[in-house]
Design a protein around this motif. Structure first.
Motif, PDB file in Angstrom:
ATOM      1  N   THR A 165      19.080  64.002 -13.413  1.00 28.21           N
ATOM      2  CA  THR A 165      18.404  62.720 -13.649  1.00 28.21           C
ATOM      3  C   THR A 165      17.415  62.371 -12.548  1.00 28.21           C
ATOM      4  O   THR A 165      16.541  61.525 -12.761  1.00 28.21           O
ATOM      5  CB  THR A 165      19.437  61.582 -13.800  1.00 28.21           C
ATOM      6  N   ARG A 166      17.519  63.022 -11.401  1.00 26.17           N
ATOM      7  CA  ARG A 166      16.561  62.749 -10.322  1.00 26.17           C
ATOM      8  C   ARG A 166      15.153  63.209 -10.702  1.00 26.17           C
ATOM      9  O   ARG A 166      14.184  62.772 -10.099  1.00 26.17           O
ATOM     10  CB  ARG A 166      17.023  63.424  -9.031  1.00 26.17           C
ATOM     11  N   LEU A 167      15.043  64.065 -11.700  1.00 25.13           N
ATOM     12  CA  LEU A 167      13.725  64.523 -12.152  1.00 25.13           C
ATOM     13  C   LEU A 167      13.017  63.473 -13.009  1.00 25.13           C
ATOM     14  O   LEU A 167      11.812  63.542 -13.202  1.00 25.13           O
ATOM     15  CB  LEU A 167      13.864  65.823 -12.945  1.00 25.13           C
ATOM     16  N   PHE A 168      13.769  62.493 -13.515  1.00 22.94           N
ATOM     17  CA  PHE A 168      13.167  61.455 -14.343  1.00 22.94           C
ATOM     18  C   PHE A 168      12.081  60.693 -13.589  1.00 22.94           C
ATOM     19  O   PHE A 168      11.069  60.324 -14.172  1.00 22.94           O
ATOM     20  CB  PHE A 168      14.209  60.463 -14.855  1.00 22.94           C
ATOM     21  N   GLY A 169      12.278  60.450 -12.303  1.00 23.59           N
ATOM     22  CA  GLY A 169      11.302  59.702 -11.497  1.00 23.59           C
ATOM     23  C   GLY A 169       9.948  60.394 -11.442  1.00 23.59           C
ATOM     24  O   GLY A 169       8.927  59.816 -11.851  1.00 23.59           O
ATOM     25  N   PRO A 170       9.892  61.645 -10.944  1.00 28.55           N
ATOM     26  CA  PRO A 170       8.589  62.310 -10.874  1.00 28.55           C
ATOM     27  C   PRO A 170       7.958  62.551 -12.246  1.00 28.55           C
ATOM     28  O   PRO A 170       6.753  62.323 -12.424  1.00 28.55           O
ATOM     29  CB  PRO A 170       8.896  63.648 -10.185  1.00 28.55           C
ATOM     30  N   ILE A 171       8.752  62.978 -13.212  1.00 32.89           N
ATOM     31  CA  ILE A 171       8.196  63.239 -14.539  1.00 32.89           C
ATOM     32  C   ILE A 171       7.791  61.925 -15.205  1.00 32.89           C
ATOM     33  O   ILE A 171       6.742  61.843 -15.852  1.00 32.89           O
ATOM     34  CB  ILE A 171       9.183  64.050 -15.408  1.00 32.89           C
ATOM     35  N   GLY A 172       8.597  60.884 -15.035  1.00 34.96           N
ATOM     36  CA  GLY A 172       8.255  59.571 -15.581  1.00 34.96           C
ATOM     37  C   GLY A 172       6.979  59.015 -14.965  1.00 34.96           C
ATOM     38  O   GLY A 172       6.144  58.428 -15.667  1.00 34.96           O
ATOM     39  N   THR A 173       6.804  59.226 -13.670  1.00 30.33           N
ATOM     40  CA  THR A 173       5.581  58.780 -12.997  1.00 30.33           C
ATOM     41  C   THR A 173       4.374  59.523 -13.553  1.00 30.33           C
ATOM     42  O   THR A 173       3.321  58.915 -13.807  1.00 30.33           O
ATOM     43  CB  THR A 173       5.702  58.995 -11.474  1.00 30.33           C
ATOM     44  N   ALA A 174       4.505  60.825 -13.762  1.00 26.53           N
ATOM     45  CA  ALA A 174       3.421  61.604 -14.350  1.00 26.53           C
ATOM     46  C   ALA A 174       3.122  61.107 -15.768  1.00 26.53           C
ATOM     47  O   ALA A 174       1.953  61.043 -16.174  1.00 26.53           O
ATOM     48  CB  ALA A 174       3.772  63.093 -14.372  1.00 26.53           C
ATOM     49  N   PHE A 175       4.160  60.730 -16.517  1.00 19.59           N
ATOM     50  CA  PHE A 175       3.958  60.224 -17.869  1.00 19.59           C
ATOM     51  C   PHE A 175       3.219  58.887 -17.851  1.00 19.59           C
ATOM     52  O   PHE A 175       2.311  58.665 -18.669  1.00 19.59           O
ATOM     53  CB  PHE A 175       5.290  60.093 -18.606  1.00 19.59           C
ATOM     54  N   VAL A 176       3.558  58.014 -16.931  1.00 17.19           N
ATOM     55  CA  VAL A 176       2.846  56.733 -16.815  1.00 17.19           C
ATOM     56  C   VAL A 176       1.382  56.986 -16.455  1.00 17.19           C
ATOM     57  O   VAL A 176       0.478  56.364 -17.029  1.00 17.19           O
ATOM     58  CB  VAL A 176       3.534  55.806 -15.789  1.00 17.19           C
ATOM     59  N   ALA A 177       1.132  57.916 -15.541  1.00 17.98           N
ATOM     60  CA  ALA A 177      -0.253  58.272 -15.190  1.00 17.98           C
ATOM     61  C   ALA A 177      -0.981  58.826 -16.417  1.00 17.98           C
ATOM     62  O   ALA A 177      -2.152  58.505 -16.655  1.00 17.98           O
ATOM     63  CB  ALA A 177      -0.267  59.284 -14.054  1.00 17.98           C
ATOM     64  N   TYR A 178      -0.282  59.631 -17.202  1.00 16.02           N
ATOM     65  CA  TYR A 178      -0.854  60.170 -18.444  1.00 16.02           C
ATOM     66  C   TYR A 178      -1.218  59.025 -19.399  1.00 16.02           C
ATOM     67  O   TYR A 178      -2.312  59.024 -19.979  1.00 16.02           O
ATOM     68  CB  TYR A 178       0.133  61.132 -19.106  1.00 16.02           C
ATOM     69  N   LEU A 179      -0.322  58.065 -19.585  1.00 12.94           N
ATOM     70  CA  LEU A 179      -0.596  56.937 -20.493  1.00 12.94           C
ATOM     71  C   LEU A 179      -1.797  56.131 -20.020  1.00 12.94           C
ATOM     72  O   LEU A 179      -2.653  55.749 -20.828  1.00 12.94           O
ATOM     73  CB  LEU A 179       0.634  56.036 -20.614  1.00 12.94           C
TER      74      LEU A 179
END
Length: 173
Positions: A135-149
């Motif tokens: 679940t610690r990967l959710f932060g970096p991947i989620g941040t990349a997803f927000v940047a993508y949006l």
């Protein structure tokens, strides 16, 4: 060094191809504010991303066909749609939107395995994440997803502005 990172020569080759694709994508975004095949950077992004997706299909670090392979196939589909939109005007008047959004999506897809593979290997001896489901990967991947949006909204607004600038004015049609 490859042994320390638990990566094969083929995996390193795949990684280099992917990094070149990502850099080319960012060069296109910075230089042209979009990723399109009609630029050297956009074309490089397209072909190196295809190379990364295809080579990724031959990597079986976790033993069998899995989520990374699905992401590779999805990336190839997204790039095919981007090509169809740009080169064949496959989405009609929405093709400009489709092109930039599909290419931006393919760029985002690079970051999922990049974070997973990097953060499950470094720092050496005590990696940030224990595995792809950590679940610690959710932060970096989620941040990349927000940047993508944010980037996707920016691309849509930019395409609308370009469309309005190219539209014929009253009496010019």
């Amino acid at each position: 060094m490859l042994e320390l990172l638990n990566i094969t020569a083929f995996g390193a080759f795949h990684t280099v191809i992917a990094i070149i694709g990502v850099v080319a994508g960012f060069v296109a975004l910075i230089r042209y504010r979009q990723i399109r095949l009609n630029t050297v950077a956009g074309s490089s992004f397209f072909w190196f991303t295809i190379g990364a997706a295809v080579t990724g299909l031959f990597i079986f670090r976790r033993g069998s066909f899995g989520a990374p392979h699905v992401l590779s196939l999805l990336t190839l589909v997204v790039l095919a749609l981007a090509w169809w939109a740009e080169r064949r005007n496959g989405f009609g008047r929405l093709s400009g939107y489709a092109t930039v959004l599909f290419n931006l999506t393919a760029l985002f897809f690079h970051f999922i395995p990049a974070f997973v593979e990097t953060l499950t290997r470094v720092p050496l001896g005590a990696p940030f994440a224990t595995g792809p489901e950590d679940t610690r990967l959710f932060g970096p991947i989620g941040t990349a997803f927000v940047a993508y949006l944010i980037g996707a909204v920016w691309q849509i607004l930019r395409q609308r502005r370009i469309g309005r600038m190219l539209a014929p004015g009253p009496g010019l049609a």
